[in-house]
Design a protein around this motif. Sequence first.
Motif, PDB file in Angstrom:
ATOM      1  N   THR A 113       0.832  -1.210   0.000  1.00  0.00           N
ATOM      2  CA  THR A 113       0.000   0.000   0.000  1.00  0.00           C
ATOM      3  C   THR A 113       0.862   1.255   0.000  1.00  0.00           C
ATOM      4  O   THR A 113       0.472   2.262  -0.579  1.00  0.00           O
ATOM      5  CB  THR A 113      -0.939   0.021   1.214  1.00  0.00           C
ATOM      6  OG1 THR A 113      -0.170  -0.092   2.405  1.00  0.00           O
ATOM      7  CG2 THR A 113      -1.950  -1.101   1.140  1.00  0.00           C
ATOM      8  N   LEU A 114       2.040   1.174   0.638  1.00  0.00           N
ATOM      9  CA  LEU A 114       2.932   2.342   0.627  1.00  0.00           C
ATOM     10  C   LEU A 114       3.463   2.602  -0.776  1.00  0.00           C
ATOM     11  O   LEU A 114       3.547   3.748  -1.214  1.00  0.00           O
ATOM     12  CB  LEU A 114       4.097   2.142   1.596  1.00  0.00           C
ATOM     13  CG  LEU A 114       3.750   2.134   3.074  1.00  0.00           C
ATOM     14  CD1 LEU A 114       5.009   1.941   3.911  1.00  0.00           C
ATOM     15  CD2 LEU A 114       3.040   3.403   3.480  1.00  0.00           C
ATOM     16  N   VAL A 115       3.823   1.534  -1.468  1.00  0.00           N
ATOM     17  CA  VAL A 115       4.328   1.673  -2.842  1.00  0.00           C
ATOM     18  C   VAL A 115       3.226   2.242  -3.737  1.00  0.00           C
ATOM     19  O   VAL A 115       3.451   3.189  -4.500  1.00  0.00           O
ATOM     20  CB  VAL A 115       4.831   0.317  -3.381  1.00  0.00           C
ATOM     21  CG1 VAL A 115       5.207   0.419  -4.848  1.00  0.00           C
ATOM     22  CG2 VAL A 115       5.998  -0.176  -2.547  1.00  0.00           C
ATOM     23  N   PHE A 116       2.012   1.689  -3.606  1.00  0.00           N
ATOM     24  CA  PHE A 116       0.914   2.182  -4.430  1.00  0.00           C
ATOM     25  C   PHE A 116       0.582   3.632  -4.096  1.00  0.00           C
ATOM     26  O   PHE A 116       0.320   4.433  -4.998  1.00  0.00           O
ATOM     27  CB  PHE A 116      -0.337   1.314  -4.265  1.00  0.00           C
ATOM     28  CG  PHE A 116      -1.468   1.781  -5.128  1.00  0.00           C
ATOM     29  CD1 PHE A 116      -1.539   1.400  -6.459  1.00  0.00           C
ATOM     30  CD2 PHE A 116      -2.446   2.629  -4.631  1.00  0.00           C
ATOM     31  CE1 PHE A 116      -2.562   1.860  -7.269  1.00  0.00           C
ATOM     32  CE2 PHE A 116      -3.472   3.087  -5.434  1.00  0.00           C
ATOM     33  CZ  PHE A 116      -3.535   2.698  -6.762  1.00  0.00           C
ATOM     34  N   GLU A 117       0.580   3.963  -2.816  1.00  0.00           N
ATOM     35  CA  GLU A 117       0.260   5.338  -2.405  1.00  0.00           C
ATOM     36  C   GLU A 117       1.274   6.318  -2.978  1.00  0.00           C
ATOM     37  O   GLU A 117       0.907   7.396  -3.444  1.00  0.00           O
ATOM     38  CB  GLU A 117       0.220   5.435  -0.876  1.00  0.00           C
ATOM     39  CG  GLU A 117      -0.262   6.767  -0.351  1.00  0.00           C
ATOM     40  CD  GLU A 117       0.839   7.798  -0.187  1.00  0.00           C
ATOM     41  OE1 GLU A 117       0.556   8.996  -0.337  1.00  0.00           O
ATOM     42  OE2 GLU A 117       1.982   7.401   0.085  1.00  0.00           O
TER      43      GLU A 117
END
Length: 148
Positions: A107-111
Amino acid sequence: MGSKTRYRVTWIHRLEAIRPFSEAEAWWLFKTTALSEAVGWTVLLIGVVVKQTNLPGSAWAVPVAGQLHGTIFLVYFAILLATYSSLRWSRKKLLLAALAGIPPYGTLVFEQWAAWSRRNQHSRGQFWSVALYTINQPRQPQTVSVPD
Protein backbone atom coordinates in the motif's frame (compact mmCIF):
# COMPACT_ATOMS: atom_id res chain seq x y z
CA MET A 1 -26.50 -7.13 -24.54
CA GLY A 2 -29.25 -8.65 -22.37
CA SER A 3 -31.44 -6.73 -19.95
CA LYS A 4 -29.68 -8.24 -16.91
CA THR A 5 -26.27 -7.09 -18.16
CA ARG A 6 -27.62 -3.64 -19.00
CA TYR A 7 -29.11 -3.37 -15.49
CA ARG A 8 -25.77 -4.32 -13.89
CA VAL A 9 -23.84 -1.80 -15.97
CA THR A 10 -26.35 0.94 -15.15
CA TRP A 11 -26.16 0.07 -11.45
CA ILE A 12 -22.35 0.23 -11.47
CA HIS A 13 -22.37 3.57 -13.28
CA ARG A 14 -24.88 4.97 -10.80
CA LEU A 15 -22.76 3.79 -7.91
CA GLU A 16 -19.64 5.34 -9.43
CA ALA A 17 -21.47 8.63 -10.03
CA ILE A 18 -21.94 9.04 -6.29
CA ARG A 19 -19.00 10.96 -4.92
CA PRO A 20 -19.47 11.03 -1.13
CA PHE A 21 -16.24 12.91 -0.45
CA SER A 22 -14.38 15.83 -1.93
CA GLU A 23 -11.17 14.85 -3.68
CA ALA A 24 -9.07 16.23 -0.80
CA GLU A 25 -11.09 14.29 1.81
CA ALA A 26 -10.92 11.09 -0.23
CA TRP A 27 -7.18 11.46 -0.74
CA TRP A 28 -6.62 12.01 3.01
CA LEU A 29 -8.72 8.94 3.85
CA PHE A 30 -6.85 6.81 1.32
CA LYS A 31 -3.41 7.97 2.48
CA THR A 32 -4.29 7.40 6.13
CA THR A 33 -5.59 3.87 5.57
CA ALA A 34 -2.67 2.96 3.28
CA LEU A 35 -0.24 4.01 6.01
CA SER A 36 -2.32 2.24 8.66
CA GLU A 37 -2.26 -0.95 6.60
CA ALA A 38 1.53 -0.79 6.48
CA VAL A 39 1.61 -0.28 10.26
CA GLY A 40 -0.65 -3.34 10.56
CA TRP A 41 1.88 -5.36 8.56
CA THR A 42 4.65 -4.16 10.88
CA VAL A 43 2.70 -5.20 13.97
CA LEU A 44 1.99 -8.61 12.43
CA LEU A 45 5.64 -9.16 11.52
CA ILE A 46 6.72 -8.16 15.03
CA GLY A 47 4.20 -10.65 16.40
CA VAL A 48 5.67 -13.41 14.24
CA VAL A 49 9.21 -12.56 15.42
CA VAL A 50 8.06 -12.57 19.07
CA LYS A 51 6.46 -15.99 18.59
CA GLN A 52 9.48 -17.47 16.81
CA THR A 53 11.95 -16.26 19.44
CA ASN A 54 9.79 -17.39 22.40
CA LEU A 55 9.84 -13.95 23.99
CA PRO A 56 7.36 -13.19 26.78
CA GLY A 57 3.87 -12.88 25.36
CA SER A 58 4.60 -15.19 22.45
CA ALA A 59 1.37 -17.14 23.03
CA TRP A 60 -0.84 -14.16 22.21
CA ALA A 61 1.43 -12.08 19.95
CA VAL A 62 0.31 -13.48 16.59
CA PRO A 63 -3.42 -13.79 17.36
CA VAL A 64 -3.62 -10.19 18.61
CA ALA A 65 -1.39 -8.80 15.86
CA GLY A 66 -3.21 -10.87 13.24
CA GLN A 67 -6.60 -9.64 14.36
CA LEU A 68 -5.40 -6.03 14.36
CA HIS A 69 -3.84 -6.40 10.92
CA GLY A 70 -6.94 -8.15 9.55
CA THR A 71 -9.22 -5.39 10.79
CA ILE A 72 -7.03 -2.68 9.25
CA PHE A 73 -6.86 -4.71 6.03
CA LEU A 74 -10.67 -4.81 5.79
CA VAL A 75 -10.93 -1.09 6.58
CA TYR A 76 -8.41 -0.41 3.76
CA PHE A 77 -10.64 -2.22 1.26
CA ALA A 78 -13.77 -0.49 2.56
CA ILE A 79 -12.10 2.92 2.22
CA LEU A 80 -10.96 2.01 -1.31
CA LEU A 81 -14.53 1.24 -2.33
CA ALA A 82 -15.83 4.39 -0.66
CA THR A 83 -13.26 6.79 -2.12
CA TYR A 84 -12.28 5.60 -5.60
CA SER A 85 -15.14 7.41 -7.31
CA SER A 86 -14.35 10.62 -5.42
CA LEU A 87 -10.71 10.27 -6.51
CA ARG A 88 -11.95 9.69 -10.07
CA TRP A 89 -10.01 6.44 -10.33
CA SER A 90 -10.79 3.90 -13.00
CA ARG A 91 -11.80 0.37 -12.06
CA LYS A 92 -8.33 -0.74 -13.19
CA LYS A 93 -6.68 1.62 -10.70
CA LEU A 94 -9.07 0.41 -8.01
CA LEU A 95 -8.04 -3.18 -8.75
CA LEU A 96 -4.35 -2.23 -8.57
CA ALA A 97 -4.92 -0.51 -5.21
CA ALA A 98 -6.73 -3.59 -3.91
CA LEU A 99 -3.95 -5.90 -5.09
CA ALA A 100 -1.38 -3.62 -3.46
CA GLY A 101 -2.99 -4.42 -0.12
CA ILE A 102 -1.94 -8.06 -0.33
CA PRO A 103 1.90 -8.01 -0.17
CA PRO A 104 3.62 -6.46 2.84
CA TYR A 105 3.99 -2.68 2.45
CA GLY A 106 2.40 -2.77 -1.01
CA THR A 107 0.00 0.00 0.00
CA LEU A 108 2.93 2.34 0.63
CA VAL A 109 4.33 1.67 -2.84
CA PHE A 110 0.91 2.18 -4.43
CA GLU A 111 0.26 5.34 -2.40
CA GLN A 112 3.58 6.83 -3.53
CA TRP A 113 2.81 5.99 -7.16
CA ALA A 114 -0.72 7.40 -6.86
CA ALA A 115 0.63 10.59 -5.24
CA TRP A 116 3.18 10.96 -8.04
CA SER A 117 0.59 10.47 -10.77
CA ARG A 118 -1.81 12.81 -8.95
CA ARG A 119 0.83 15.56 -8.77
CA ASN A 120 1.73 15.13 -12.43
CA GLN A 121 -1.91 15.12 -13.49
CA HIS A 122 -2.61 18.33 -11.59
CA SER A 123 0.55 20.03 -12.86
CA ARG A 124 -0.26 19.00 -16.46
CA GLY A 125 -3.78 20.36 -16.06
CA GLN A 126 -2.48 23.57 -14.52
CA PHE A 127 0.05 24.01 -17.34
CA TRP A 128 -2.54 23.57 -20.05
CA SER A 129 -5.09 25.84 -18.39
CA VAL A 130 -2.49 28.63 -18.11
CA ALA A 131 -1.28 28.02 -21.67
CA LEU A 132 -4.79 28.09 -23.10
CA TYR A 133 -5.68 31.16 -21.05
CA THR A 134 -2.60 32.94 -22.40
CA ILE A 135 -3.33 31.92 -25.98
CA ASN A 136 -6.95 33.03 -25.81
CA GLN A 137 -6.20 36.49 -24.42
CA PRO A 138 -6.78 39.28 -26.96
CA ARG A 139 -3.59 40.94 -28.06
CA GLN A 140 -3.00 44.47 -26.96
CA PRO A 141 -1.74 46.86 -29.60
CA GLN A 142 1.87 47.68 -28.96
CA THR A 143 3.20 51.13 -29.36
CA VAL A 144 6.77 51.63 -30.36
CA SER A 145 8.50 54.88 -29.53
CA VAL A 146 11.07 55.94 -32.01
CA PRO A 147 13.81 58.23 -30.74
CA ASP A 148 13.97 61.61 -32.49
